[in-house]
Design an enzyme around this catalytic site. Structure first.
Site, PDB file in Angstrom:
ATOM      1  N   TYR A  64      63.562 -37.090 -44.017  1.00  0.00           N
ATOM      2  CA  TYR A  64      63.903 -37.439 -45.405  1.00  0.00           C
ATOM      3  C   TYR A  64      62.714 -37.250 -46.344  1.00  0.00           C
ATOM      4  CZ  TYR A  64      64.902 -40.578 -49.361  1.00  0.00           C
ATOM      5  OH  TYR A  64      65.053 -41.118 -50.617  1.00  0.00           O
TER       6      TYR A  64
ATOM      7  N   LEU B  59      54.060 -37.333 -40.422  1.00  0.00           N
ATOM      8  CA  LEU B  59      55.225 -38.091 -40.887  1.00  0.00           C
ATOM      9  C   LEU B  59      56.239 -38.333 -39.775  1.00  0.00           C
ATOM     10  CD1 LEU B  59      55.831 -36.147 -44.245  1.00  0.00           C
ATOM     11  CD2 LEU B  59      54.412 -38.169 -43.883  1.00  0.00           C
ATOM     12  N   ALA B  60      56.062 -37.664 -38.643  1.00  0.00           N
ATOM     13  CA  ALA B  60      57.044 -37.765 -37.557  1.00  0.00           C
ATOM     14  C   ALA B  60      57.181 -39.215 -37.082  1.00  0.00           C
ATOM     15  CB  ALA B  60      56.602 -36.876 -36.391  1.00  0.00           C
ATOM     16  N   TRP B  61      58.431 -39.660 -36.964  1.00  0.00           N
ATOM     17  CA  TRP B  61      58.709 -41.002 -36.435  1.00  0.00           C
ATOM     18  C   TRP B  61      60.192 -41.094 -36.104  1.00  0.00           C
ATOM     19  CZ3 TRP B  61      54.735 -44.470 -35.733  1.00  0.00           C
ATOM     20  CH2 TRP B  61      55.091 -45.721 -35.206  1.00  0.00           C
TER      21      TRP B  61
ATOM     22  N   THR C  71      53.985 -48.324 -43.590  1.00  0.00           N
ATOM     23  CA  THR C  71      55.128 -48.990 -44.203  1.00  0.00           C
ATOM     24  C   THR C  71      54.766 -50.410 -44.622  1.00  0.00           C
ATOM     25  OG1 THR C  71      57.345 -49.880 -43.777  1.00  0.00           O
ATOM     26  CG2 THR C  71      55.911 -49.611 -41.877  1.00  0.00           C
TER      27      THR C  71
ATOM     28  N   TYR D 123      59.749 -52.008 -35.716  1.00  0.00           N
ATOM     29  CA  TYR D 123      59.230 -50.902 -36.525  1.00  0.00           C
ATOM     30  C   TYR D 123      57.896 -51.303 -37.162  1.00  0.00           C
ATOM     31  CZ  TYR D 123      59.123 -47.555 -40.454  1.00  0.00           C
ATOM     32  OH  TYR D 123      58.771 -46.601 -41.380  1.00  0.00           O
TER      33      TYR D 123
END
Length: 277
Positions: free
Chosen positions: A13, A70-72, A110, A133
């Site tokens: 996204y 950014l991979a997660w 985050t 998370y």
């Protein structure tokens, strides 16, 4: 030869918008993910599982100067077990990036690292995450801060807040409202909407992430946010108007969650300095 900018999770996204911003500003982008069907074709694309076969792909990264990680997995599923399982995999991948000489490393964080908090979040706000998370992101950040000292890395931890925009491709309340509107529903069950959050458009966020990653003067935790708390009610009502939606909010259908702060937002001093340079 200009160094490439590696974007992992490029098909996600946020990732696809970061890739697009970099390309629009004439940067050479190497986009990686396990699928790349949504990534701008101007980028060099490489389908890679960064957790596997690392020796095979390290050769591909030999011209990379900046890593934007950014991979997660399962970012929208806050209590998925994969968050805990993947912590060492993220750490090992980023250490390998350092080992092959990529010292400008940027990782998305985050606000969920913080846990329950009332008021402004700064770089020094203590963390006490309450979801898997948040726990995983917090653990990775703490681990990378140690690696940063040992290996002289220009580490930026890009902490994001509530994201809006490109709403059909996220998992937010805005995407759910669009879905219900398409289903011709009259009402959308809602809380009181009184709680205030820090919202930012994914397009602005892509610029923040890109510019913060490209510079090395400001390092450590960088809040990528508006710095401006807005009530969920006001934000959603604006969204309905801007998109000419007919659906009505059913206030009070859901109780406000006990663990949601009445108001939470980020301090954006550092990102404003970066944007204004």
């Amino acid at each position: 030869m200009n160094k490439q900018i590696l974007v992992t999770g490029a098909n996600g996204y946020i990732g696809k918008h970061v890739v697009e911003w970099l390309l629009d500003n004439n940067y050479d982008v190497l986009a990686t993910d396990i699928c790349l069907d949504r990534v701008d074709d101007r980028a060099q694309k490489k389908i890679i599982n960064i957790f596997e076969n690392s020796e095979d792909f390290l050769e591909v990264f030999k011209n990379v100067g900046v890593c934007i990680h950014l991979a997660w997995r399962n970012g929208f599923v806050h209590n998925s077990l994969t968050h805990l399982q993947d912590i060492p995999k993220h750490y090992e991948f980023l250490k390998k990036m350092s080992d092959i000489g990529i010292k400008n490393i940027n990782v998305i964080g985050t606000m969920h690292e913080i846990g329950y908090w009332e008021g402004e979040i700064t770089e020094k706000t203590p963390t006490n995450p309450i979801s898997l998370y948040g726990i995983a992101k917090n653990s990775l950040r703490q681990s990378l801060m140690i690696l940063r000292k040992n290996e002289n890395i220009d580490l930026k931890w890009l902490r994001v807040y509530y994201i809006q925009g490109d709403d059909k491709n996220n998992n937010s309340i805005f995407a759910k409202i669009l879905q219900k509107e398409n289903e011709k529903a009259d009402k959308f069950p809602f809380s009181t909407g009184k709680n205030k959050y820090d919202f930012i458009s994914v397009y602005e966020l892509a610029e923040m992430i890109s510019k913060a990653s490209l510079q090395t003067e400001i390092k450590g935790i960088i809040n990528c946010c508006s710095g401006n708390p807005i009530s969920l009610k006001e934000k959603v009502e604006n969204f309905l108007r801007e998109n000419n939606l007919k659906i009505k909010l059913e206030y009070g259908a859901f109780p406000d969650r006990e663990y949601d702060s009445p108001a939470i937002w980020g301090n954006n001093d550092a990102i404003l300095k970066i944007l204004n340079k």
